[in-house]
Design an enzyme around this catalytic site. Structure first.
Site, PDB file in Angstrom:
ATOM      1  CE1 TYR A   1      -2.918  -3.218   0.643  1.00 52.64           C
ATOM      2  CE2 TYR A   1      -4.485  -1.429   0.905  1.00 52.64           C
ATOM      3  CZ  TYR A   1      -4.211  -2.768   0.697  1.00 52.64           C
ATOM      4  OH  TYR A   1      -5.249  -3.648   0.529  1.00 52.64           O
TER       5      TYR A   1
ATOM      6  CE  LYS B   1       2.049 -17.895  -1.749  1.00 53.39           C
ATOM      7  NZ  LYS B   1       1.226 -19.118  -1.652  1.00 53.39           N
TER       8      LYS B   1
ATOM      9  CG  ASP C   1      -1.589 -20.009  -0.102  1.00 51.10           C
ATOM     10  OD1 ASP C   1      -0.857 -19.800   0.885  1.00 51.10           O
ATOM     11  OD2 ASP C   1      -1.186 -20.567  -1.135  1.00 51.10           O
TER      12      ASP C   1
ATOM     13  CG  ASP D   1      -7.631  -4.317   2.876  1.00 52.07           C
ATOM     14  OD1 ASP D   1      -8.672  -4.282   3.561  1.00 52.07           O
ATOM     15  OD2 ASP D   1      -7.456  -3.593   1.872  1.00 52.07           O
TER      16      ASP D   1
END
Ligand code: NAD
Length: 340
Positions: free
Chosen positions: A124, A172, A205, A229
């Site tokens: 962001y 991740k 995930d 988010d």
């Protein structure tokens, strides 16, 4: 004793849910002078920017703000005002509790999760450009040890202060080896300072799948900006939807409260949407101000109105077209009446 609080009503459904929150908070008897400030598309013509300096100055002065959602154009236009406020005021931890409310229909009972999202960097930072216009584009994701450390520390301090048992760092790191590698190494180092709180990690995930199947295995989650988010909306979905989940953007001695949801433009001005998420954000604000009794009265009244299930908005009815659903204003009236 009175407090001055910056109130940014926002746009879309923002003004309606903000007004509902303001009436409920005022009804607690806690004296608040609302310093109302406008931001977003509607002020660009007047100030040349969607986030004028005087809005930020107001929050800096008052140390506490609460806001309705503000629309951000998709794929074009100005940078998110919401992201800009968090960055400009260094509100580094976005805390989004997702707790089941009796009476709200959802897949599980007794979900009790807290998402702590890093709020100042990651995907962001707004560094994006065309490489070959129309063919290839590039975005930059920034992860620093400093921002990772303080958000993870915030998650552990939150866990300690609120009797939480476990913190899960979400990443991740198998693909984003350098950036999420740094986030994870930093998280592990901070976790070692809190031996009484269990620490584990999950790949994002896999975490999403596990949250959907076994949400009770999780407690406090700490994530980088984009993952936080997304996962916080998922967690809202586990406890009845975006209409009910509050949020807090926390810095050092400064905070801005807001619902997790956005401006839902299609419902603007219809007195239709659920004010609960913003009212509960108001309760978090009261707690931050040291008004725990008032916060509890608001939370209990919200829970009571939802448990009764009559004077609630469409999203809390078993069927969304239920003709007995009430409007935003009327649900706020019922919450005020339930406070006695
Ligand atoms: P959204 O949260 O505005 O709405 C998604 C859907 O969730 C709505 O269509 C509605 O069905 C439901 N919903 C949301 N709030 C609700 C409420 N109070 N009561 C009942 N149902 C509710 O998300 P979006 O459509 O992805 O985004 C719309 C705009 O909001 C975009 O411009 C986005 O950038 C902005 N946004 C702002 C913030 C913020 O101000 N912090 C947060 C998220 C999105």
């Amino acid at each position: 004793m009175s407090y001055t609080v910056t109130l940014i009503p926002g746009d879309g459904i923002g003004p309606e849910v903000s007004e509902a929150m303001r009436r409920v908070v005022d009804a607690t008897g806690v004296r608040i002078d609302w310093d109302v400030q406008e931001a977003g598309e509607k002020v660009i013509a007047q100030y040349g920017t969607p986030l004028p300096d005087h809005v930020l100055e107001s929050i800096r002065r008052n140390r506490v703000g609460i806001k309705g959602p503000i629309t951000t154009p998709v794929g074009k236009g100005f940078r998110s005002v919401n992201v800009s406020i968090r960055k400009a005021l260094d509100l580094y931890a976005n805390v989004r509790p997702a707790k089941s409310v009796p009476g709200v229909a959802s897949r599980y009972e007794d979900v009790d999760l807290v998402v702590v999202r890093e709020n100042t960097e990651g995907m962001y930072v707004g560094i994006e450009h065309d490489v070959i216009p129309g063919e290839a584009a590039e975005a930059v994701r920034i992860i620093t040890r400093k921002a990772s450390e303080r958000v993870v520390r915030y998650a552990f301090e939150y866990a300690r202060a609120n009797g939480r048992k476990q913190v899960t760092a979400v990443h991740k790191g198998n693909i984003l080896k350098i950036t999420d590698g740094l986030f994870m190494r930093t998280a592990e180092a901070v976790a070692a300072e809190y031996p009484e709180i269990a620490f584990n990690d999950r790949i994002v995930d896999n975490l999403c799948m596990q949250l959907v199947q076994r949400p009770h295995e999780y407690d406090v989650l700490v994530l980088t900006n984009l993952f936080g988010d997304i996962v916080s909306d998922l967690c809202s979905g586990l406890v009845g939807g975006l209409g009910v989940t509050p949020g807090a953007n926390m810095g050092d001695g400064i905070a801005v409260f807001e619902p997790v949801h956005g401006s839902a433009p299609k419902y603007t001005g219809q007195n239709k949407v659920n004010p609960t998420a913003t009212i509960r954000s108001g309760a978090l604000m009261l707690r931050f101000l040291g008004e725990a009794d008032a916060a509890e009265r608001v939370e209990r009244a919200v829970a009571e109105v939802i448990r009764r299930g009559q004077q609630v908005t469409y999203d809390l009815k078993p069927h969304r077209d239920d003709p007995t659903a009430v409007g935003t204003r009327e649900m706020a009236d019922a919450i005020i009446a339930a406070m006695g």
